[in-house]
Design a protein around this motif. Structure first.
Motif, mmCIF file in Angstrom:
data_model
loop_
_atom_site.group_PDB
_atom_site.id
_atom_site.type_symbol
_atom_site.label_atom_id
_atom_site.label_comp_id
_atom_site.label_asym_id
_atom_site.label_seq_id
_atom_site.Cartn_x
_atom_site.Cartn_y
_atom_site.Cartn_z
ATOM 1 N N TYR A 1 4.181 11.700 -19.551
ATOM 2 C CA TYR A 1 3.833 10.787 -19.593
ATOM 3 C C TYR A 1 2.998 10.464 -18.157
ATOM 4 O O TYR A 1 3.854 11.075 -17.142
ATOM 5 N N THR A 2 1.954 9.631 -17.784
ATOM 6 C CA THR A 2 1.112 10.033 -16.489
ATOM 7 C C THR A 2 1.527 8.600 -15.825
ATOM 8 O O THR A 2 0.939 7.485 -16.487
ATOM 9 N N LEU A 3 1.783 8.739 -14.585
ATOM 10 C CA LEU A 3 1.561 7.618 -13.557
ATOM 11 C C LEU A 3 0.636 7.639 -12.882
ATOM 12 O O LEU A 3 0.871 8.135 -11.857
ATOM 13 N N GLN A 4 -0.276 6.221 -13.238
ATOM 14 C CA GLN A 4 -1.192 6.356 -11.788
ATOM 15 C C GLN A 4 -0.958 5.120 -10.704
ATOM 16 O O GLN A 4 -0.113 4.029 -11.346
ATOM 17 N N ILE A 5 -0.713 5.192 -9.821
ATOM 18 C CA ILE A 5 -0.247 4.562 -8.548
ATOM 19 C C ILE A 5 -1.354 3.772 -7.628
ATOM 20 O O ILE A 5 -1.767 4.753 -7.247
ATOM 21 N N THR B 1 -2.771 -1.284 -3.624
ATOM 22 C CA THR B 1 -1.902 -2.182 -4.317
ATOM 23 C C THR B 1 -0.143 -2.165 -4.378
ATOM 24 O O THR B 1 0.706 -2.991 -4.618
ATOM 25 N N GLY B 2 -0.101 -0.711 -4.777
ATOM 26 C CA GLY B 2 1.129 -0.007 -4.887
ATOM 27 C C GLY B 2 1.965 0.030 -6.670
ATOM 28 O O GLY B 2 2.558 0.256 -7.075
ATOM 29 N N GLN B 3 0.723 -0.765 -7.863
ATOM 30 C CA GLN B 3 0.983 -1.794 -8.635
ATOM 31 C C GLN B 3 0.910 0.204 -9.956
ATOM 32 O O GLN B 3 0.359 0.976 -9.403
ATOM 33 N N ILE B 4 1.649 0.277 -10.450
ATOM 34 C CA ILE B 4 1.702 1.353 -11.209
ATOM 35 C C ILE B 4 1.360 1.146 -13.262
ATOM 36 O O ILE B 4 1.784 0.310 -13.771
ATOM 37 N N ARG C 1 0.913 -1.102 0.043
ATOM 38 C CA ARG C 1 0.233 0.150 0.055
ATOM 39 C C ARG C 1 0.890 1.451 -0.098
ATOM 40 O O ARG C 1 1.980 1.230 0.399
ATOM 41 N N LEU C 2 0.891 2.509 -0.743
ATOM 42 C CA LEU C 2 0.890 3.976 -0.570
ATOM 43 C C LEU C 2 0.871 4.509 0.842
ATOM 44 O O LEU C 2 -0.083 4.179 1.029
ATOM 45 N N GLU C 3 1.539 5.144 1.516
ATOM 46 C CA GLU C 3 1.663 5.520 2.582
ATOM 47 C C GLU C 3 0.502 6.492 2.971
ATOM 48 O O GLU C 3 0.114 6.754 3.089
ATOM 49 N N ALA C 4 0.401 7.269 1.583
ATOM 50 C CA ALA C 4 -0.146 8.742 1.642
ATOM 51 C C ALA C 4 -1.528 8.240 1.270
ATOM 52 O O ALA C 4 -2.073 7.281 0.829
ATOM 53 N N GLN C 5 -2.576 9.100 2.081
ATOM 54 C CA GLN C 5 -4.214 8.449 1.775
ATOM 55 C C GLN C 5 -4.646 9.331 0.816
ATOM 56 O O GLN C 5 -5.228 10.899 0.550
ATOM 57 N N THR C 6 -4.798 8.382 -0.531
ATOM 58 C CA THR C 6 -5.006 9.659 -1.924
ATOM 59 C C THR C 6 -5.886 8.689 -2.031
ATOM 60 O O THR C 6 -6.156 6.986 -1.754
ATOM 61 N N THR C 7 -7.145 8.835 -3.396
ATOM 62 C CA THR C 7 -8.235 8.369 -3.758
ATOM 63 C C THR C 7 -6.675 7.626 -5.173
ATOM 64 O O THR C 7 -6.300 7.817 -5.466
ATOM 65 N N LEU C 8 -8.030 6.330 -6.107
ATOM 66 C CA LEU C 8 -6.431 6.946 -7.363
ATOM 67 C C LEU C 8 -6.868 7.286 -8.407
ATOM 68 O O LEU C 8 -6.021 7.126 -8.912
ATOM 69 N N ALA C 9 -8.742 7.749 -7.848
ATOM 70 C CA ALA C 9 -8.190 9.196 -9.015
ATOM 71 C C ALA C 9 -7.156 10.553 -8.846
ATOM 72 O O ALA C 9 -6.206 11.190 -9.400
ATOM 73 N N GLU C 10 -6.535 10.238 -7.856
ATOM 74 C CA GLU C 10 -5.792 11.413 -7.110
ATOM 75 C C GLU C 10 -4.227 10.555 -7.185
ATOM 76 O O GLU C 10 -3.593 12.061 -7.061
ATOM 77 N N ALA C 11 -3.825 9.398 -7.443
ATOM 78 C CA ALA C 11 -2.263 9.038 -7.091
ATOM 79 C C ALA C 11 -2.020 8.843 -8.753
ATOM 80 O O ALA C 11 -1.429 8.142 -8.788
#
Length: 87
Positions: free
Chosen positions: A71-75, A79-82, A43-53
């Protein structure tokens, strides 16, 4: 990253969710940075939604509001998957 590539803060919502820090690096001196931290479960430590990540990188000389080549990376914060998106 190469000097010709930057992270576009206007198009990178994740940057506003993570506190910045500063440190002295041997080759470049004093710099501010934002560090992404992952927990052992992925998990990503930051508290965020998929749309904001998301983080968008682009050429330094391109428009900051509507770059034509980026190039946009969505984390996935669970799961940490990019996933990457390009024009």
């Amino acid at each position: 990253m190469p000097a010709s590539i930057i992270i576009n803060p206007q198009l990178s919502d994740l940057l506003s969710k993570i506190p910045s820090a500063s440190a002295t690096f041997p080759s470049v001196g004093q710099r501010s940075y934002v560090g992404l931290r992952y927990r052992p479960n992925g998990r990503l430590e930051a508290q965020t939604t998929l749309a904001e990540a998301c983080i968008t990188v682009q050429l330094r000389h391109a428009s900051r509001t509507q770059p034509t080549n980026y190039y946009t990376l969505q984390i996935n914060p669970l799961t940490g998957q990019i996933v990457t998106y390009r024009p």
